[in-house]
Design a protein around this motif. Structure first.
Motif: not given
Lengths: 144, 426
Positions: A54, A80-82, B83, B87, B127, B130-132
């Motif tokens: 992230a 991005r994960s925060l 990524r 994840t 998730t 959000q992360w990638t």
């Protein structure tokens, strides 16, 4: 000793550092004594990256956060994960553009603050569809 | 239960992560050499841009609607794929994830309580996004084959499904299989589907009701039985290993212009050989066979769109190798053999096969052993090219002026792999 062996895999261009394969160490007897204490050297990634998939790097292109010590041409580490919270520096998406600003949320009112007296805060309407949070800035890499 | 997570318009999604101005806008990504359209955003699909259609045929629509167009940026897609997969591994456990392709992964979700499958899928989807920044669809079913169908349904109507579709109920499976034609099934190719249709089997439900004996005799034995069982909800294709090491490496490109001179083709083939050798070294393999092929323009129909026949030659190497110059020499010899003066060439390529691991090269009694120096030289070459820019160092036979690499007119920055190309923020 062959010259190429001296630097063997200390840096193989893979962007991964390892101090374990120094061949010269065996010849000097250093390894025998130091074997038990072998440890990887300091890896910046360890400190700067908490959540690898992230985490992204971005280049700052403005002086909006100058007062916070983030200058033009600096590299910021963005996770991005925060979750964004008041006081955190974030990368915001506004009208399709990416902005680095300090995030402020009060009673569902969101403001993006620049740490520079030249730029006025941006008020985000609750109805604003073109606003989103890209990620949270965790570190700044600055060349003095 | 098995799940498949499939990225939505993956290449377009990757471009959009760094171009928020393009969210909700039509986007397409072109293949190597900008030949065909290989990824379309939903908005581009709605405009009628065809998948895998040649770029020039869609040019009118693209210009009229100002569709954002990108050349393929595999550095970026590779990194984003990594990524997404990382994840998923962090969320589901490494052993429960099977990376199936650059944008798809099978998950073993047997440990998830049946009543929470949808919630689990939603959590995964959110998730990853959000992360990638990449959006995904999740299909869940008792078997991989059914999960593929479920995923297809999840994508078909994103507003209703929320990009998640679970096929767990017997009646639902029956209904869905009736609406699925055999040609849409995972592992059923065009020829195979035609064969089934000729027997009067058109939908997946009919197929799932065929007997195992019938499958054994008419559908290629075990493979057919497996497919039928999978459709009935009996898992037969277990979670496999991650992507296997390639058995063959090919580099082939359209020239993008008319080429007639032997020296030009030699430069091109030399470039492709270097590229293929680099890929070979990256997976620590050596090749024992090299094949060169060239495609000339059809002489009788000069205006015809179709290519002429492919002419090719191959050579067996005395000792399997991954050293570029040892591959270029036979490659260039073959080009000289195949070349016919006066013809116009459109395309050429190199294929390396008979790949084995670097550590188990069969030595040749009549050849001196390969010197480790050569390998070091190649490693140095790869490191320099990798850390600076492609082709900083190359073999002179690849030419010094002409760019035989991909045509990438609409190339986006390598946002995640080059310091100089990072995304800027204001």
């Amino acid at each position: 000793m062959a010259f190429d062996k001296l630097y063997y895999s200390a840096y193989s261009g893979s962007k991964r550092f390892s101090q374990q394969n120094i061949h010269s160490a065996n010849a000097t007897g250093f390894s025998a004594a130091a074997d038990d204490y072998m440890e990887r050297g300091i890896d910046l990634n360890e400190e700067l990256i908490r959540n690898k998939p992230a985490t992204f790097f971005m280049r700052v292109n403005s002086d909006a956060m100058k007062e916070s010590g983030i200058y033009k041409e600096d590299v910021v580490v963005v996770d991005r994960s925060l979750k964004a919270a008041t006081g955190k520096i974030i990368i915001a998406i506004l009208n399709g553009e990416l902005l680095i600003r300090r995030f402020e949320k009060n009673n569902n009112k969101i403001r993006l603050l620049a740490d520079s007296n030249k730029l006025a805060p941006i008020n985000i309407d609750a109805s604003c569809e073109d606003f989103a949070i890209w990620g949270v800035v965790t570190y700044v890499i600055h060349k003095p | 239960m098995k799940a498949i997570v499939d990225c939505n318009s993956f290449y377009c999604s990757c471009e959009r992560v760094f171009r928020p101005d393009l969210s909700q806008k039509p986007v397409v990504v072109l293949s190597n050499n900008d030949g065909c359209i290989i990824s379309r955003s939903d908005e581009a699909k709605k405009l009628g841009v065809e998948m895998a259609g040649p770029f020039f045929m869609a040019k009118d629509i693209i210009e009229k609607h100002q569709v954002a167009t990108f050349s393929s940026n595999y550095n970026l897609y590779g990194d984003m794929s990594y990524r997404v997969m990382e994840t998923l591994k962090m969320l589901c456990g490494e052993n429960n994830v099977e990376v199936y392709s650059v944008d798809e992964a099978f998950l073993d979700v047997s440990m998830v309580d049946k009543n929470f499958l949808d919630e689990h899928a939603l959590q995964l989807r959110k998730t990853v996004e959000q992360w990638t920044g990449v959006s995904v669809s999740v299909g869940i079913a008792p078997t991989k084959t059914l999960a593929k169908i479920a995923n297809h349904l999840a994508k078909e109507n994103k507003a209703d499904t929320n990009c998640i579709y679970t096929l767990d109920d017997h009646n639902l499976i029956k209904k869905v299989l009736r609406e699925t034609s055999v040609s849409e099934l995972w592992g059923v190719g065009r020829a195979y589907a035609q064969k089934l249709v000729n027997w009067g089997i058109t939908d997946a439900w009919q197929l799932s009701n065929m007997s195992e004996d019938w499958a054994r005799t008419h559908m290629g034995g075990v493979v057919g039985i497996r497919l039928i069982k999978e459709l009935r909800g009996i898992p037969c294709i277990e979670m496999g290993q991650e992507l296997v090491i390639k058995k063959m490496i090919a580099t082939t490109r359209m020239f993008g212009k008319n080429v007639t001179k032997l020296s030009d083709i030699q430069e091109a083939v030399s470039t492709y050989t270097s590229r293929a050798a680099e890929k070979l070294r990256r997976q620590n393999s050596v090749a024992s066979m090299i094949q060169v092929f060239m495609v000339a323009k059809e002489q009788s129909h000069p205006e015809n769109f179709s290519h002429g026949a492919t002419i090719s030659a191959y050579a067996t190497l005395p000792v399997a190798t991954s050293v570029t110059n040892e591959l270029i020499i036979p490659a260039l010899k073959m080009v000289t053999q195949l070349y016919e003066p006066g013809r116009v060439y459109k395309k050429a390529g190199v294929m390396l096969s008979g790949l084995v691991s670097e550590n188990c090269i069969q030595s040749n009694l009549f050849q001196p052993p390969v010197h480790a120096n050569k390998r070091s030289l190649m490693q140095a070459l790869d490191n320099i090219n990798f850390s600076m820019r492609d082709d900083v160092i190359k073999f002179a036979s690849s030419g010094i002026k002409t760019d035989w690499k991909m045509r990438r007119e609409f190339h986006s920055p390598k946002y995640t792999s080059r310091w100089k190309e990072l995304r800027k923020v204001d």
